[in-house]
Design a protein around this motif. Structure first.
Motif, PDB file in Angstrom:
ATOM      1  N   VAL A  65      41.154  41.525  37.585  1.00  0.00           N
ATOM      2  CA  VAL A  65      40.917  42.596  38.553  1.00  0.00           C
ATOM      3  C   VAL A  65      41.952  42.520  39.673  1.00  0.00           C
ATOM      4  O   VAL A  65      42.517  41.458  39.954  1.00  0.00           O
ATOM      5  CB  VAL A  65      39.482  42.554  39.133  1.00  0.00           C
ATOM      6  CG1 VAL A  65      38.454  42.758  38.029  1.00  0.00           C
ATOM      7  CG2 VAL A  65      39.231  41.262  39.887  1.00  0.00           C
ATOM      8  N   ILE A  66      42.172  43.646  40.295  1.00  0.00           N
ATOM      9  CA  ILE A  66      43.188  43.736  41.344  1.00  0.00           C
ATOM     10  C   ILE A  66      42.703  43.045  42.607  1.00  0.00           C
ATOM     11  O   ILE A  66      41.590  43.277  43.075  1.00  0.00           O
ATOM     12  CB  ILE A  66      43.519  45.212  41.638  1.00  0.00           C
ATOM     13  CG1 ILE A  66      44.163  45.838  40.404  1.00  0.00           C
ATOM     14  CG2 ILE A  66      44.419  45.343  42.866  1.00  0.00           C
ATOM     15  CD1 ILE A  66      44.237  47.346  40.454  1.00  0.00           C
ATOM     16  N   ARG A  67      43.596  42.206  43.122  1.00  0.00           N
ATOM     17  CA  ARG A  67      43.331  41.554  44.403  1.00  0.00           C
ATOM     18  C   ARG A  67      44.178  42.187  45.502  1.00  0.00           C
ATOM     19  O   ARG A  67      43.752  42.313  46.643  1.00  0.00           O
ATOM     20  CB  ARG A  67      43.644  40.066  44.304  1.00  0.00           C
ATOM     21  CG  ARG A  67      43.345  39.319  45.561  1.00  0.00           C
ATOM     22  CD  ARG A  67      43.483  37.848  45.353  1.00  0.00           C
ATOM     23  NE  ARG A  67      42.981  37.130  46.491  1.00  0.00           N
ATOM     24  CZ  ARG A  67      43.265  35.893  46.739  1.00  0.00           C
ATOM     25  NH1 ARG A  67      44.013  35.213  45.898  1.00  0.00           N
ATOM     26  NH2 ARG A  67      42.782  35.301  47.791  1.00  0.00           N
ATOM     27  N   ARG A  68      45.419  42.578  45.132  1.00  0.00           N
ATOM     28  CA  ARG A  68      46.340  43.101  46.146  1.00  0.00           C
ATOM     29  C   ARG A  68      47.372  44.003  45.491  1.00  0.00           C
ATOM     30  O   ARG A  68      47.887  43.688  44.426  1.00  0.00           O
ATOM     31  CB  ARG A  68      47.039  41.937  46.835  1.00  0.00           C
ATOM     32  CG  ARG A  68      48.076  42.319  47.836  1.00  0.00           C
ATOM     33  CD  ARG A  68      48.740  41.061  48.425  1.00  0.00           C
ATOM     34  NE  ARG A  68      49.874  41.400  49.232  1.00  0.00           N
ATOM     35  CZ  ARG A  68      49.834  41.791  50.489  1.00  0.00           C
ATOM     36  NH1 ARG A  68      48.680  41.899  51.094  1.00  0.00           N
ATOM     37  NH2 ARG A  68      50.929  42.078  51.143  1.00  0.00           N
ATOM     38  N   LEU A  98      47.692  36.430  38.074  1.00  0.00           N
ATOM     39  CA  LEU A  98      48.965  36.898  37.539  1.00  0.00           C
ATOM     40  C   LEU A  98      49.438  38.045  38.413  1.00  0.00           C
ATOM     41  O   LEU A  98      48.654  38.652  39.139  1.00  0.00           O
ATOM     42  CB  LEU A  98      48.880  37.295  36.061  1.00  0.00           C
ATOM     43  CG  LEU A  98      48.076  38.496  35.606  1.00  0.00           C
ATOM     44  CD1 LEU A  98      48.833  39.806  35.779  1.00  0.00           C
ATOM     45  CD2 LEU A  98      47.738  38.337  34.131  1.00  0.00           C
ATOM     46  N   ARG A  99      50.754  38.285  38.371  1.00  0.00           N
ATOM     47  CA  ARG A  99      51.356  39.382  39.125  1.00  0.00           C
ATOM     48  C   ARG A  99      52.147  40.266  38.179  1.00  0.00           C
ATOM     49  O   ARG A  99      52.863  39.769  37.309  1.00  0.00           O
ATOM     50  CB  ARG A  99      52.278  38.862  40.226  1.00  0.00           C
ATOM     51  CG  ARG A  99      51.573  38.532  41.493  1.00  0.00           C
ATOM     52  CD  ARG A  99      52.483  38.373  42.718  1.00  0.00           C
ATOM     53  NE  ARG A  99      53.874  38.164  42.473  1.00  0.00           N
ATOM     54  CZ  ARG A  99      54.483  36.973  42.461  1.00  0.00           C
ATOM     55  NH1 ARG A  99      53.798  35.870  42.642  1.00  0.00           N
ATOM     56  NH2 ARG A  99      55.776  36.893  42.266  1.00  0.00           N
ATOM     57  N   GLN A 119      48.801  41.929  42.378  1.00  0.00           N
ATOM     58  CA  GLN A 119      48.259  40.612  42.055  1.00  0.00           C
ATOM     59  C   GLN A 119      46.873  40.806  41.461  1.00  0.00           C
ATOM     60  O   GLN A 119      46.045  41.544  42.011  1.00  0.00           O
ATOM     61  CB  GLN A 119      48.171  39.732  43.294  1.00  0.00           C
ATOM     62  CG  GLN A 119      47.625  38.349  42.981  1.00  0.00           C
ATOM     63  CD  GLN A 119      47.412  37.513  44.225  1.00  0.00           C
ATOM     64  OE1 GLN A 119      46.914  37.998  45.227  1.00  0.00           O
ATOM     65  NE2 GLN A 119      47.787  36.261  44.142  1.00  0.00           N
ATOM     66  N   PHE A 120      46.649  40.164  40.330  1.00  0.00           N
ATOM     67  CA  PHE A 120      45.359  40.199  39.652  1.00  0.00           C
ATOM     68  C   PHE A 120      44.730  38.823  39.712  1.00  0.00           C
ATOM     69  O   PHE A 120      45.444  37.805  39.727  1.00  0.00           O
ATOM     70  CB  PHE A 120      45.527  40.579  38.177  1.00  0.00           C
ATOM     71  CG  PHE A 120      46.001  41.987  37.948  1.00  0.00           C
ATOM     72  CD1 PHE A 120      45.103  42.997  37.659  1.00  0.00           C
ATOM     73  CD2 PHE A 120      47.346  42.303  38.017  1.00  0.00           C
ATOM     74  CE1 PHE A 120      45.533  44.295  37.436  1.00  0.00           C
ATOM     75  CE2 PHE A 120      47.789  43.592  37.793  1.00  0.00           C
ATOM     76  CZ  PHE A 120      46.889  44.591  37.501  1.00  0.00           C
ATOM     77  N   ILE A 121      43.411  38.797  39.718  1.00  0.00           N
ATOM     78  CA  ILE A 121      42.676  37.535  39.678  1.00  0.00           C
ATOM     79  C   ILE A 121      41.665  37.614  38.537  1.00  0.00           C
ATOM     80  O   ILE A 121      41.078  38.661  38.287  1.00  0.00           O
ATOM     81  CB  ILE A 121      41.989  37.236  41.035  1.00  0.00           C
ATOM     82  CG1 ILE A 121      41.367  35.849  41.040  1.00  0.00           C
ATOM     83  CG2 ILE A 121      40.985  38.307  41.399  1.00  0.00           C
ATOM     84  CD1 ILE A 121      40.991  35.354  42.422  1.00  0.00           C
ATOM     85  N   CYS A 122      41.481  36.505  37.848  1.00  0.00           N
ATOM     86  CA  CYS A 122      40.550  36.443  36.725  1.00  0.00           C
ATOM     87  C   CYS A 122      39.141  36.211  37.261  1.00  0.00           C
ATOM     88  O   CYS A 122      38.929  35.335  38.111  1.00  0.00           O
ATOM     89  CB  CYS A 122      40.952  35.315  35.772  1.00  0.00           C
ATOM     90  SG  CYS A 122      40.005  35.307  34.233  1.00  0.00           S
ATOM     91  N   ILE A 123      38.213  37.022  36.758  1.00  0.00           N
ATOM     92  CA  ILE A 123      36.813  36.886  37.181  1.00  0.00           C
ATOM     93  C   ILE A 123      35.902  36.841  35.956  1.00  0.00           C
ATOM     94  O   ILE A 123      36.276  37.241  34.863  1.00  0.00           O
ATOM     95  CB  ILE A 123      36.368  38.055  38.086  1.00  0.00           C
ATOM     96  CG1 ILE A 123      36.429  39.376  37.315  1.00  0.00           C
ATOM     97  CG2 ILE A 123      37.169  38.099  39.378  1.00  0.00           C
ATOM     98  CD1 ILE A 123      35.599  40.486  37.902  1.00  0.00           C
TER      99      ILE A 123
END
Length: 153
Positions: A65-68, A98-99, A119-123
């Protein structure tokens, strides 16, 4: 045609976007919300081309999911323009983040009109909490990453 364009990085994943009336704002330019929607479509198209589909996300109870977002509107795009929309995975820590880089080129003018990094973060899909990338994510996203550090554990 996309191979001869001045891309930011080599070997982009490219999708074509024909600008239509619903993409246009009151300034007669492509609306910023339309760019965001295209970023999402492009990231999903690239993930699917790499072999990761939303069914995998559900089965593994993981999602990126998108973080930034960082968005740079370089030149206006207009009704009728064809944009060549490119993306690359430029960083993958093989753990949580990941970016992606994005670059949209006007096919007619052969210049970038928009660039972005996300920037994506795994959730965990079931809880929404950050979770380590499963092996399938590390394999597919890590191998697609431009930076050699993507393969480090």
């Amino acid at each position: 045609m996309s191979d001869s364009l001045p891309w930011k990085f080599a070997d982009p994943h490219v999708e074509h976007w024909q600008i239509q009336q619903p993409h246009i704002d009151h300034y007669n330019h492509v609306n910023n919300v339309a760019y965001l929607s295209q970023l999402e479509r492009l990231a999903w198209a690239h993930s699917q081309a790499l072999g990761l589909h939303f069914d995998h996300y559900r089965e593994l109870d993981r999602g990126m999911v998108i973080r930034r977002h960082e968005l740079d509107y370089l030149l206006p795009a207009h009704l009728g323009d064809e944009l060549l929309c490119a993306t690359w995975i430029i960083h993958c820590d093989n753990k949580l983040t990941l970016r992606r880089a994005f670059q949209f080129m006007c096919a007619r003018r052969r210049v970038p009109v928009f660039e972005a990094e996300t920037q994506f973060i795994c959730i965990s899909l079931s809880t929404g909490a950050p979770k380590r990338m499963p092996p399938l994510f590390r394999q597919i996203y890590g191998e697609a990453c431009l930076q050699s550090s993507a393969h480090a554990d």
